[in-house]
Design a protein around this motif. Sequence first.
Motif, PDB file in Angstrom:
ATOM      1  N   ARG A   1       0.864  -1.182   0.000  1.00 19.29           N
ATOM      2  CA  ARG A   1       0.000   0.000   0.000  1.00 19.29           C
ATOM      3  C   ARG A   1       0.899   1.229   0.000  1.00 19.29           C
ATOM      4  NH1 ARG A   1      -2.777  -2.216   5.215  1.00 19.29           N
ATOM      5  NH2 ARG A   1      -0.559  -2.594   5.484  1.00 19.29           N
ATOM      6  N   ILE A   2       0.939   1.894  -1.143  1.00 20.95           N
ATOM      7  CA  ILE A   2       1.933   2.930  -1.399  1.00 20.95           C
ATOM      8  C   ILE A   2       1.338   4.316  -1.174  1.00 20.95           C
ATOM      9  CG2 ILE A   2       3.501   3.880  -3.129  1.00 20.95           C
ATOM     10  CD1 ILE A   2       3.421   1.102  -4.483  1.00 20.95           C
ATOM     11  N   PRO A   3       1.976   5.137  -0.305  1.00 17.96           N
ATOM     12  CA  PRO A   3       1.465   6.494  -0.070  1.00 17.96           C
ATOM     13  C   PRO A   3       1.457   7.297  -1.362  1.00 17.96           C
ATOM     14  CG  PRO A   3       3.112   5.893   1.571  1.00 17.96           C
ATOM     15  CD  PRO A   3       3.159   4.840   0.509  1.00 17.96           C
ATOM     16  N   GLN A   4       0.475   8.182  -1.456  1.00 18.46           N
ATOM     17  CA  GLN A   4       0.331   9.020  -2.641  1.00 18.46           C
ATOM     18  C   GLN A   4       0.520  10.490  -2.286  1.00 18.46           C
ATOM     19  OE1 GLN A   4      -0.419   7.378  -5.921  1.00 18.46           O
ATOM     20  NE2 GLN A   4       0.474   5.927  -4.457  1.00 18.46           N
ATOM     21  N   GLY A   5       1.148  11.239  -3.181  1.00 14.69           N
ATOM     22  CA  GLY A   5       1.341  12.671  -2.976  1.00 14.69           C
ATOM     23  C   GLY A   5       2.190  12.955  -1.755  1.00 14.69           C
TER      24      GLY A   5
ATOM     25  N   GLU B   1       1.240  12.434   1.310  1.00 17.90           N
ATOM     26  CA  GLU B   1       0.775  11.603   2.413  1.00 17.90           C
ATOM     27  C   GLU B   1       1.873  10.638   2.863  1.00 17.90           C
ATOM     28  OE1 GLU B   1      -0.854  10.535   5.272  1.00 17.90           O
ATOM     29  OE2 GLU B   1      -2.536  11.418   4.139  1.00 17.90           O
ATOM     30  N   ILE B   2       2.024  10.460   4.200  1.00 18.18           N
ATOM     31  CA  ILE B   2       3.021   9.523   4.717  1.00 18.18           C
ATOM     32  C   ILE B   2       2.426   8.143   4.950  1.00 18.18           C
ATOM     33  CG2 ILE B   2       4.350  11.333   5.851  1.00 18.18           C
ATOM     34  CD1 ILE B   2       3.123  10.298   8.536  1.00 18.18           C
ATOM     35  N   ARG B   3       1.096   8.044   4.914  1.00 22.03           N
ATOM     36  CA  ARG B   3       0.423   6.784   5.204  1.00 22.03           C
ATOM     37  C   ARG B   3       0.058   6.059   3.911  1.00 22.03           C
ATOM     38  NH1 ARG B   3      -4.354   9.387   8.562  1.00 22.03           N
ATOM     39  NH2 ARG B   3      -4.220  10.720   6.700  1.00 22.03           N
ATOM     40  N   GLY B   4       0.266   4.742   3.931  1.00 20.17           N
ATOM     41  CA  GLY B   4      -0.062   3.962   2.749  1.00 20.17           C
ATOM     42  C   GLY B   4      -1.434   3.311   2.803  1.00 20.17           C
ATOM     43  N   ASN B   5      -2.141   3.458   3.923  1.00 15.79           N
ATOM     44  CA  ASN B   5      -3.429   2.791   4.094  1.00 15.79           C
ATOM     45  C   ASN B   5      -4.376   3.099   2.947  1.00 15.79           C
ATOM     46  OD1 ASN B   5      -2.236   3.846   6.783  1.00 15.79           O
ATOM     47  ND2 ASN B   5      -3.416   2.050   7.399  1.00 15.79           N
ATOM     48  N   LEU B   6      -5.051   2.083   2.446  1.00 17.30           N
ATOM     49  CA  LEU B   6      -6.003   2.288   1.360  1.00 17.30           C
ATOM     50  C   LEU B   6      -7.121   3.220   1.772  1.00 17.30           C
ATOM     51  CD1 LEU B   6      -6.305  -1.348  -0.082  1.00 17.30           C
ATOM     52  CD2 LEU B   6      -4.664   0.463  -0.667  1.00 17.30           C
TER      53      LEU B   6
ATOM     54  N   GLY C   1      -2.822   0.318  -3.835  1.00 15.93           N
ATOM     55  CA  GLY C   1      -2.505  -1.072  -3.548  1.00 15.93           C
ATOM     56  C   GLY C   1      -1.889  -1.774  -4.743  1.00 15.93           C
ATOM     57  N   VAL C   2      -0.698  -2.306  -4.548  1.00 19.52           N
ATOM     58  CA  VAL C   2       0.013  -3.006  -5.629  1.00 19.52           C
ATOM     59  C   VAL C   2       0.421  -4.386  -5.133  1.00 19.52           C
ATOM     60  CG1 VAL C   2       2.014  -3.004  -7.161  1.00 19.52           C
ATOM     61  CG2 VAL C   2       0.880  -0.832  -6.571  1.00 19.52           C
ATOM     62  N   ALA C   3      -0.101  -5.431  -5.762  1.00 16.31           N
ATOM     63  CA  ALA C   3       0.266  -6.801  -5.388  1.00 16.31           C
ATOM     64  C   ALA C   3       1.664  -7.119  -5.901  1.00 16.31           C
ATOM     65  CB  ALA C   3      -0.747  -7.792  -5.954  1.00 16.31           C
TER      66      ALA C   3
ATOM     67  N   ILE D   1      -5.263  -8.582  -4.167  1.00 18.27           N
ATOM     68  CA  ILE D   1      -4.208  -9.545  -4.471  1.00 18.27           C
ATOM     69  C   ILE D   1      -4.657 -10.509  -5.567  1.00 18.27           C
ATOM     70  CG2 ILE D   1      -2.904 -11.505  -3.534  1.00 18.27           C
ATOM     71  CD1 ILE D   1      -2.797  -9.978  -0.858  1.00 18.27           C
ATOM     72  N   THR D   2      -5.887 -10.999  -5.464  1.00 25.29           N
ATOM     73  CA  THR D   2      -6.390 -11.948  -6.458  1.00 25.29           C
ATOM     74  C   THR D   2      -6.484 -11.327  -7.842  1.00 25.29           C
ATOM     75  OG1 THR D   2      -7.619 -13.188  -4.774  1.00 25.29           O
ATOM     76  CG2 THR D   2      -8.338 -13.437  -7.059  1.00 25.29           C
ATOM     77  N   GLN D   3      -7.033 -10.117  -7.905  1.00 27.63           N
ATOM     78  CA  GLN D   3      -7.218  -9.459  -9.190  1.00 27.63           C
ATOM     79  C   GLN D   3      -5.899  -9.147  -9.874  1.00 27.63           C
ATOM     80  OE1 GLN D   3      -9.574  -6.107  -7.960  1.00 27.63           O
ATOM     81  NE2 GLN D   3     -11.388  -7.350  -7.571  1.00 27.63           N
ATOM     82  N   GLN D   4      -4.882  -8.778  -9.106  1.00 29.53           N
ATOM     83  CA  GLN D   4      -3.617  -8.365  -9.701  1.00 29.53           C
ATOM     84  C   GLN D   4      -2.627  -9.520  -9.921  1.00 29.53           C
ATOM     85  OE1 GLN D   4      -1.803  -4.792  -8.015  1.00 29.53           O
ATOM     86  NE2 GLN D   4      -3.774  -4.188  -7.144  1.00 29.53           N
TER      87      GLN D   4
END
Length: 316
Positions: free
Chosen positions: A226-230, A232-237, A243-245, A294-297
């Motif tokens: 779960r990768i932070p965007q912009g 933001e320091i938090r990666g939580n969805l 989210g990258v599997a 995870i399943t989809q990716q």
Amino acid sequence: MKLLFVADPLASFKTYKDSTFAMMREAASRGHELLACEPQDVMWQRGGRVSAPLRAFTLTGDAYDWFKPQGEPQVSALADVDAIVMRKDPPFDSEYFYATHLLGQAEREGARVFNSPRALRDHPEKLAILEFPQFIGPTLVTRSEADIKRFHAEHRDIILKPLDGMGGMGIFRVGPDGLNLGSITETLNKGGAETVMVQKYLTEIVKGDKRILVIDGVPVPHALARIPQGSEIRGNLAVGGKGVAQPLSARDREIAEAIGPVLAKRGLLLVGLDVIGDCLTEINVTSPTGFQEITQQSGFDVAKMFVDALESALKN
């Protein structure tokens, strides 16, 4: 087989990403009967057994109007179903705590509950990592402002978070300048009344806060980073992380294979380990997610692995 899901209201599910829905869909595909109730529905009275109005339902296949009730809810003893899957989302508050005690009584009456109510109580998601110090980064648990200041002076760049937070709620970063450390500490520890977790900031967060799912002691072969965007320091969805599997690294697998079997023996059929870089940061046991992403990716069917494990557990 009758499967009871103790969960949030079905109407609140976001089925395109909900892991509990993925479990239900896989179970239904095998012909299992689906039942649901909410924690507040569960009751016990002397002379009787733990019971609740259980709603039988089927899946429609529609993305929005996704379930169809089968008649009116019927008050039934929880021990009369084949398995209970506790999937109430956090917070782990007083009502969640009381629900685990009622489910524990249902166990004494013969119910099979996953995850185990006692194990849910014994493994608070922030503090459970204390048992495995060999896998965690510099960490402090305290109410003391002086302790927090000392930890900051040593590590310079730190993360502070409440013990009852979820989805990234209440997480703060304080850098080398110490800006607002006092104010943040007062906010989180309520003037010394509440305990706080403080951890060294791990720069690897830019590559993702990895959720590693462990089912009956065996790690799912892909993690959800779960990768932070912009800024933001938090990666939580829940706060906009991406989210990258990705396949487990050697270190991910080392952590999961060491911790997973220990927790499985305690009745934790499903666990979500959070790992940043090479460090374990949390152990999620209440309602771990990430099945569908995870399943989809990756193509690996996480729900199938879970229901396989559930069916196997019921044979023992």
